[in-house]
Design an enzyme around this catalytic site. Structure first.
Site, PDB file in Angstrom:
ATOM      1  N   GLU A  31       0.790  -1.237   0.000  1.00 18.11           N
ATOM      2  CA  GLU A  31       0.000   0.000   0.000  1.00 18.11           C
ATOM      3  C   GLU A  31       0.823   1.288   0.000  1.00 18.11           C
ATOM      4  O   GLU A  31       0.760   2.088   0.942  1.00 18.11           O
ATOM      5  CB  GLU A  31      -0.933   0.004   1.208  1.00 18.11           C
ATOM      6  CG  GLU A  31      -1.948  -1.079   1.163  1.00 18.11           C
ATOM      7  CD  GLU A  31      -3.072  -0.836   2.144  1.00 18.11           C
ATOM      8  OE1 GLU A  31      -3.138   0.253   2.738  1.00 18.11           O
ATOM      9  OE2 GLU A  31      -3.886  -1.743   2.311  1.00 18.11           O
ATOM     10  N   GLU A  52      -5.379  -8.630   1.220  1.00 17.39           N
ATOM     11  CA  GLU A  52      -6.063  -8.262   2.473  1.00 17.39           C
ATOM     12  C   GLU A  52      -7.558  -8.060   2.212  1.00 17.39           C
ATOM     13  O   GLU A  52      -7.922  -7.433   1.209  1.00 17.39           O
ATOM     14  CB  GLU A  52      -5.527  -6.951   3.057  1.00 17.39           C
ATOM     15  CG  GLU A  52      -4.199  -7.045   3.724  1.00 17.39           C
ATOM     16  CD  GLU A  52      -3.733  -5.706   4.277  1.00 17.39           C
ATOM     17  OE1 GLU A  52      -4.583  -4.870   4.652  1.00 17.39           O
ATOM     18  OE2 GLU A  52      -2.509  -5.480   4.286  1.00 17.39           O
TER      19      GLU A  52
HETATM   20  C1  GCO Z   1      -3.955  -1.495   5.440  1.00 19.00           C
HETATM   21  C2  GCO Z   1      -2.862  -2.175   6.068  1.00 19.00           C
HETATM   22  C3  GCO Z   1      -3.197  -2.974   7.304  1.00 19.00           C
HETATM   23  C4  GCO Z   1      -4.369  -2.471   8.134  1.00 19.00           C
HETATM   24  C5  GCO Z   1      -5.675  -3.096   7.669  1.00 19.00           C
HETATM   25  C6  GCO Z   1      -6.849  -2.573   8.501  1.00 19.00           C
HETATM   26  O1  GCO Z   1      -4.484  -2.045   4.476  1.00 19.00           O
HETATM   27  O2  GCO Z   1      -4.217  -0.374   5.854  1.00 19.00           O
HETATM   28  O3  GCO Z   1      -2.235  -3.046   5.145  1.00 19.00           O
HETATM   29  O4  GCO Z   1      -1.995  -2.836   8.009  1.00 19.00           O
HETATM   30  O5  GCO Z   1      -4.186  -2.819   9.488  1.00 19.00           O
HETATM   31  O6  GCO Z   1      -5.931  -2.750   6.352  1.00 19.00           O
HETATM   32  O7  GCO Z   1      -6.868  -1.191   8.419  1.00 19.00           O
END
Ligand code: GCO
Length: 449
Positions: free
Chosen positions: A163, A354
């Site tokens: 990200e 994710e």
């Molecule tokens: C993101 C990060 C994670 C977060 C998850 C929840 O996508 O922001 O990769 O570290 O903890 O997404 O916010």
């Protein structure tokens, strides 16, 4: 409609959010350790100093991952644990931890998917200007090579960055995340370019060290979706998904086009060209290295409709729309259209790197953690991902965010995203109901959805 054979069901995490042991065995501070010490930055003044104490509890956690049915585990290595000064001296004890973790995963039939950078830049590098320093791409490539040399005989899947929209957009534009320093746009554009160049150099280092490794990259963004699935609305949602908008650091196309197509989006160059680094074109060949897959961190999206004139407009969400405990909207269609739009544009296999939600999870009187909202959320989203697979999108895997409840950045420990409950006082772990449900989904490869 079915998930492909060999589809990887797993969970994801990030070093700073779970490991703890922040000053143990030679780990040096990261920008997040420094940020957490600044009053008012983190809810309740919390930090990842202890987190889920995964550094000491990894064997227990790996065994619990197996009980969740995981065949893959996406984790990140902590740069400041491996190269405390950011480059040069290697802290072998730091690498030893990941050595043990990888062996444990493989012994439990769980494939390691290693993210090199999940936001925890060594603080000493930030003192040298961080991603603004012209040496930063080389720093990152050196770190990639050190990790690959030690783990590359057993780790065959790597993601370079997690990200960049977040760790550039949230840190140097708005300042909610570490190091929380606002920079002029010209500097942020330079940082973006250094991160992209670092990605390219790191891919070259990984290829040189681990022939045959699979290498990818993890963007995120609002997976905008058509409010009704007409050709006009679909085209409108696609335009909105890749648009270069005012909050340009969050544009998924601005990051993925250079990495995968070898050019910044024309709209980006048109709008920011005068402030982009001199000779940026010269670096595009290095930035655009062949990749084997693309990650996508996908939580939600915005409904979009055609404006009737070839453009798009965001449709209003319905009053009282469904949302998670952290107030993010629940939009299952995002997990159909996000992967589909990305696959159509970049033609790379997709891992959902994710997806998940925060719930107000508690230990009930019966000693269990019932999380029906998480089960319903995952069921709805996975049905949409299954639909995408059925429509020809080359989806390869799904990593639930997160394995255990953990340090949720500036929200501290107020949000529980895990499939495994973590009591942060006692470090007790409890499989939530969703963990048993997910194990069945994994066992049947999604047939039971
Ligand atoms: C993101 C990060 C994670 C977060 C998850 C929840 O996508 O922001 O990769 O570290 O903890 O997404 O916010």
């Amino acid at each position: 409609m079915a998930f492909p054979k060999g589809f990887v069901w797993g969970g994801a995490s990030a070093a700073y959010q779970i490991e703890g042991a922040a000053a143990e065995d030679g780990r040096a501070p990261s920008i997040w350790d420094v940020f957490c010490e600044q009053p008012g930055r983190i809810l309740d003044g919390q930090s990842g100093a202890v987190a889920c104490d995964h550094y000491h509890r990894a064997p227990e956690d790996v065994a619990l991952m197996q009980r969740c049915g995981y065949k893959g585990y996406r984790f990140s290595t902590a740069w400041p644990r491996i190269l405390p000064e950011g480059f040069g001296r290697v802290n072998e004890k730091g690498l030893d931890f990941y050595d043990r973790l990888v062996d444990d995963l493989l012994a439990h039939g769980i494939e390691p998917y290693l993210t090199l950078y999940h936001w925890d830049l060594p603080a000493l590098l930030q003192q040298r200007g961080g991603w603004l320093n012209p040496d930063s791409p080389q720093w990152f490539a050196e770190y990639a090579a050190v990790v690959a040399r030690r783990l590359g005989d057993r780790v065959k899947h790597f993601f370079t960055f997690n990200e960049p929209q977040c760790f550039i957009g949230n840190c140097y534009v708005n300042t909610d995340h570490a190091p929380g320093l606002a920079y002029p746009q010209r500097d942020v554009l330079q940082m973006m370019h250094h991160v992209l160049l670092g990605h390219g150099l790191a891919v070259q280092a990984l290829r040189a060290t681990v022939p045959g490794a699979g290498v990818g990259f993890v963007p995120t963004g609002s997976a905008n979706y058509p409010v009704a699935e007409t050709p006009e609305n679909i085209e409108a949602a696609r335009s909105a998904f890749f648009a270069v908008h005012d909050n340009w650091a969050w544009s998924i196309g601005a990051w993925c086009d250079p990495v995968l197509l070898g050019s910044y989006p024309p709209a980006f160059v048109e709008r920011f060209g005068s402030e982009m680094p001199a000779h940026w074109q010269d670096d595009l060949k290095t930035i655009c290295q062949p990749l084997d897959f693309l990650g996508l961190n996908c939580y939600n999206g915005h409904p979009v409709e055609s404006d009737g004139a070839g453009g798009y407009r965001f449709s209003p969400r319905k009053v009282g729309y469904d949302r998670t405990a952290v107030k993010w909207p629940i939009t299952p269609k995002a997990l159909y259209w996000g992967p589909r739009f990305l696959y159509e544009r970049y033609k790379k296999p997709i891992y959902i790197s994710e997806n998940g939600l925060s719930c107000a999870d508690v230990i009930s009187l019966d000693g269990k953690v019932h999380d029906p909202n998480r089960i319903d959320f995952l069921h709805r989203y996975l049905l949409e991902l299954k639909r995408a697979a059925g429509d020809g999108v080359d989806v390869r895997g799904y990593f639930h965010w997160c394995v255990t409840d953990n340090f949720e950045w500036n929200r501290g420990y107020a949000e529980r995203f895990g499939m495994i409950y973590c009591d942060f006082e006692t470090q007790q772990r409890i499989l939530k109901d969703s963990a048993y449900w997910f194990a069945e989904v994994a066992r049947t490869n999604g047939e039971n959805l």
